[in-house]
Design an enzyme around this catalytic site. Structure first.
Site, PDB file in Angstrom:
ATOM      1  N   TYR A  33      23.723  56.050  58.014  1.00 15.00           N
ATOM      2  CA  TYR A  33      25.074  55.704  58.458  1.00 15.00           C
ATOM      3  C   TYR A  33      26.062  55.595  57.301  1.00 15.00           C
ATOM      4  CZ  TYR A  33      22.784  54.465  62.897  1.00 15.00           C
ATOM      5  OH  TYR A  33      22.054  54.487  64.062  1.00 15.00           O
TER       6      TYR A  33
ATOM      7  N   LYS B 104       9.075  56.416  58.661  1.00 20.80           N
ATOM      8  CA  LYS B 104       8.621  57.753  59.079  1.00 20.80           C
ATOM      9  C   LYS B 104       8.065  58.418  57.823  1.00 20.80           C
ATOM     10  CE  LYS B 104       8.403  60.990  62.290  1.00 20.80           C
ATOM     11  NZ  LYS B 104       7.516  60.873  63.444  1.00 20.80           N
TER      12      LYS B 104
ATOM     13  N   ASP C 185       8.070  56.290  65.708  1.00 22.64           N
ATOM     14  CA  ASP C 185       7.841  56.777  67.086  1.00 22.64           C
ATOM     15  C   ASP C 185       6.779  55.937  67.774  1.00 22.64           C
ATOM     16  OD1 ASP C 185       6.373  57.875  65.022  1.00 22.64           O
ATOM     17  OD2 ASP C 185       6.154  59.858  65.911  1.00 22.64           O
TER      18      ASP C 185
ATOM     19  N   ASP D 115      18.651  50.042  64.336  1.00 21.68           N
ATOM     20  CA  ASP D 115      19.707  50.099  65.348  1.00 21.68           C
ATOM     21  C   ASP D 115      19.089  50.406  66.711  1.00 21.68           C
ATOM     22  OD1 ASP D 115      22.168  50.298  66.559  1.00 21.68           O
ATOM     23  OD2 ASP D 115      22.721  52.199  65.645  1.00 21.68           O
TER      24      ASP D 115
ATOM     25  N   ASP E 102      17.911  47.473  69.943  1.00 19.67           N
ATOM     26  CA  ASP E 102      18.428  47.569  71.313  1.00 19.67           C
ATOM     27  C   ASP E 102      17.285  47.670  72.319  1.00 19.67           C
ATOM     28  OD1 ASP E 102      21.034  47.403  70.521  1.00 19.67           O
ATOM     29  OD2 ASP E 102      21.693  49.150  71.677  1.00 19.67           O
TER      30      ASP E 102
END
Ligand code: NAD
Length: 360
Positions: free
Chosen positions: A146, A195, A227, A251, A255
């Site tokens: 980001y 990852k 994942d 992020d 959620d």
């Protein structure tokens, strides 16, 4: 202890829910012999209306001079409020982004806890929800994809977009230290999510996290690919304590974790820098649709105040007392409208705050 707290009531339901958190903090002060010193500043829509900008320089200085910031939520109805006709850098959210930057808040903490009494709101299968869960997502907030360089270029008639994901060892080390520190105050387990089978940034993440872990022999460390983590959150959320991860993974996972609790009005959050300083706020927004009606659920903000006592003031006993009072009120079947179920007693925002304060 004297707790110097900058208070941002904010917009919408903000003033109502912050008043209840202060009611609870005042009871803690009385009961445990502390002094809560509050200084109000304006941010978001309230600041736009009063000062023409979403955050003034004076407000930033006031926040910096405090030990912690307690916030309601900011913003209005994004379709109808005149605040959203302003340029993006003058809208309510710009105030919060600026404050996070000024205070160097790089660690975002979002607990996801399933109250037994609210288990029916959990969208997971009963055989999973009946195990309960109590986890905290520690998300790096100021680095990664980001904040990396980005551009869109057209070469030979083909347009391509490029985003870059960069992490330095320092950025990883400071968030890892926060993660292990927080795990020490909880169930002493860190799941570092990356990852590393694909990304260089993740391989560095893993290496640095392992280095930091050596200073915390009392905290168990495991690594998990992102994942798999997304799957495990809905398959077996009870396995997690602290999930430590980078900005974009955090992020998305935070959620997902908050959705599996099923009740947005219950979820607190904190953003910390490398001192004890933090900004504490509910995970939900300013709910303009129910503002001023005394029906908002103040529990997320009250639990954010508990996090403030725990992480900025090291007042663990006091934070425990707030969390126990919230549990007790739920066990006694008091509910605000958003978490109401059959056979329970419906109460308003202010009454919910009073019930919790009375049980401390
Ligand atoms: P929201 O979280 O404010 O509301 C979503 C739904 O949940 C609404 O129906 C609302 O009534 C309900 N709700 C939220 N909190 C509740 C509570 N404590 N008790 C009972 N019900 C509750 O999300 P939104 O409607 O998308 O956003 C409204 C405004 O809030 C927007 O301006 C948005 O930008 C802002 N916002 C601010 C923050 C923040 O201050 N950090 C975070 C998210 C959204």
């Amino acid at each position: 202890m004297k707790c110097r707290i900058t208070v941002i009531k904010g917009d919408g339901i903000g003033p109502e829910i912050v008043a209840e958190a202060q009611k609870v903090l005042d009871k803690i002060a009385l009961k445990f012999g502390h002094v809560m010193e509050y200084t109000d500043i304006l941010m978001g829509g309230a600041s736009i209306d009063a000062c023409g900008v979403p955050l003034t320089e004076e407000a930033i200085e006031t926040a910096k001079a405090a030990d912690a910031v307690l916030m309601g939520s900011i913003g209005g109805n994004t379709s109808t409020s005149p605040w959203y006709k302003l340029a993006p850098n003058l809208r309510p959210e710009a105030g919060l982004l600026r404050l996070r930057k000024e205070l160097n808040l790089f660690a975002n903490l979002r607990p996801a806890y399933l109250y037994e009494e609210l288990a029916k709101a959990c969208p997971l299968k009963e055989e999973i929800s009946s195990q309960g869960f109590d986890m905290l997502i520690m998300r790096e907030l100021t680095g990664g994809l980001y904040f990396g360089e980005r551009k869109t270029v057209t070469e030979n008639g083909i347009t391509k977009a490029i985003d870059t994901l960069t992490y330095s060892e320092e950025e990883i080390r400071r968030i890892a230290i926060k993660g292990f520190d927080v795990a020490r105050k909880r169930k002493k387990k860190v799941t570092s999510v990356d990852k590393a089978n694909v990304l260089d940034s993740s391989r560095l993440w893993r290496k640095i996290v392992e280095e930091v872990a050596k200073d915390y022999p009392d905290v168990a460390l495991e690594h998990m690919l992102v994942d798999n983590c997304a799957m495990q959150l809905v398959k077996d959320p009870a396995q997690f304590d602290v999930i430590l991860t980078e900005n974009m993974f955090g992020d998305i996972l935070s959620d997902e974790a908050s959705m599996v609790t099923g009740s947005i009005g219950m979820l607190s959050s904190a953003s910390l820098n490398d001192t004890k300083f933090g900004l504490y706020e509910p995970s939900h927004g300013s709910a303009p649709d129910i503002a001023g009606m005394d029906i908002a659920n103040p529990i997320a903000t009250i639990l954010s105040a508990a996090m403030m006592l725990r992480y900025s003031f090291d007042l663990d006993r006091e934070a425990d007392a707030i969390e126990a009072a919230v549990k007790q009120v739920l066990q006694e079947n008091f509910r605000t409208g958003d978490i109401m179920s059959e056979g329970c007693t419906k109460v308003g925002c202010s009454q919910m705050g009073t019930l919790i304060a009375d049980r401390i």
